[in-house]
Design a protein around this motif. Structure first.
Motif, PDB file in Angstrom:
ATOM      1  N   HIS A  70     -13.947  43.861   5.748  1.00  0.00           N
ATOM      2  CA  HIS A  70     -12.518  43.767   5.445  1.00  0.00           C
ATOM      3  C   HIS A  70     -12.309  43.669   3.940  1.00  0.00           C
ATOM      4  O   HIS A  70     -11.260  44.026   3.427  1.00  0.00           O
ATOM      5  N   CYS A 102     -15.624  53.427   1.649  1.00  0.00           N
ATOM      6  CA  CYS A 102     -14.257  52.892   1.732  1.00  0.00           C
ATOM      7  C   CYS A 102     -13.405  53.699   2.706  1.00  0.00           C
ATOM      8  O   CYS A 102     -12.653  53.120   3.505  1.00  0.00           O
ATOM      9  N   ASN A 103     -13.514  55.017   2.652  1.00  0.00           N
ATOM     10  CA  ASN A 103     -12.752  55.862   3.579  1.00  0.00           C
ATOM     11  C   ASN A 103     -13.170  55.607   5.027  1.00  0.00           C
ATOM     12  O   ASN A 103     -12.327  55.554   5.922  1.00  0.00           O
ATOM     13  N   GLU A 104     -14.466  55.447   5.242  1.00  0.00           N
ATOM     14  CA  GLU A 104     -14.967  55.223   6.605  1.00  0.00           C
ATOM     15  C   GLU A 104     -14.416  53.933   7.205  1.00  0.00           C
ATOM     16  O   GLU A 104     -14.108  53.867   8.395  1.00  0.00           O
ATOM     17  N   TYR A 105     -14.267  52.889   6.387  1.00  0.00           N
ATOM     18  CA  TYR A 105     -13.856  51.585   6.893  1.00  0.00           C
ATOM     19  C   TYR A 105     -12.440  51.184   6.480  1.00  0.00           C
ATOM     20  O   TYR A 105     -12.044  50.032   6.673  1.00  0.00           O
ATOM     21  N   GLY A 106     -11.671  52.114   5.921  1.00  0.00           N
ATOM     22  CA  GLY A 106     -10.275  51.860   5.607  1.00  0.00           C
ATOM     23  C   GLY A 106     -10.030  50.897   4.465  1.00  0.00           C
ATOM     24  O   GLY A 106      -9.039  50.165   4.472  1.00  0.00           O
ATOM     25  N   LEU A 107     -10.915  50.885   3.479  1.00  0.00           N
ATOM     26  CA  LEU A 107     -10.761  49.996   2.330  1.00  0.00           C
ATOM     27  C   LEU A 107      -9.986  50.695   1.214  1.00  0.00           C
ATOM     28  O   LEU A 107     -10.175  51.892   0.979  1.00  0.00           O
ATOM     29  N   GLN A 108      -9.156  49.944   0.532  1.00  0.00           N
ATOM     30  CA  GLN A 108      -8.437  50.450  -0.636  1.00  0.00           C
ATOM     31  C   GLN A 108      -9.063  49.847  -1.884  1.00  0.00           C
ATOM     32  O   GLN A 108      -9.382  48.658  -1.912  1.00  0.00           O
ATOM     33  N   ARG A 126      -9.299  45.999   2.891  1.00  0.00           N
ATOM     34  CA  ARG A 126      -8.607  46.644   3.998  1.00  0.00           C
ATOM     35  C   ARG A 126      -7.239  46.004   4.161  1.00  0.00           C
ATOM     36  O   ARG A 126      -7.130  44.785   4.167  1.00  0.00           O
TER      37      ARG A 126
END
Length: 134
Positions: A70, A102-108, A126
């Protein structure tokens, strides 16, 4: 017998410190020289030090061994150039690996912090954690 050097980092690795009130809630999920992954309740947090000496493959292995987070915080030894009003861009392969993670786990990617202030180089979060951190 060789004398230990008195200067340098000496492969110090990572450390995690906590208060007594938080410690009972921390579950260590991943522990390595260059990364630590923990759970506090339902949230997973990752902490990294990715020295310049690591290859792109080793960087990818470190991130994948932590699994989804997260929040990812640490010194990635990357500079993002104009994206963050910096005049320097470094480590394109490493940046791509971090961006894919980051794209794989939705992180900004939040704005990197100034190391002169003693903060981490980069924070990836995230939503809604990224809103809480800003």
């Amino acid at each position: 017998m060789a004398k230990k050097p008195t200067k340098g980092r000496l492969h110090g690795g990572m450390a995690l410190f906590s208060t007594e009130t938080v410690a009972p809630f921390i579950q260590i999920q991943h522990l390595d020289t260059y990364s630590i992954g923990i759970h506090i309740g339902p949230k997973s947090l990752g902490f990294v030090y990715l020295p310049p000496s690591l290859s792109d493959e080793q960087v990818e292995d470190q991130l994948q061994s932590m699994g989804p987070c997260h929040l990812l915080v640490g010194d990635t030894n990357t500079r993002y150039g104009q994206l963050f009003n910096d005049t320097t861009t470094t480590a394109p392969g490493r940046r791509l690996i971090i961006d894919e993670y980051c794209n794989e786990y939705g992180l900004q990617h939040l704005r990197p912090m100034d190391n002169a202030a003693g903060g981490p180089d980069n924070v990836f979060a995230r939503p809604p954690m990224c809103c809480f951190l800003c």
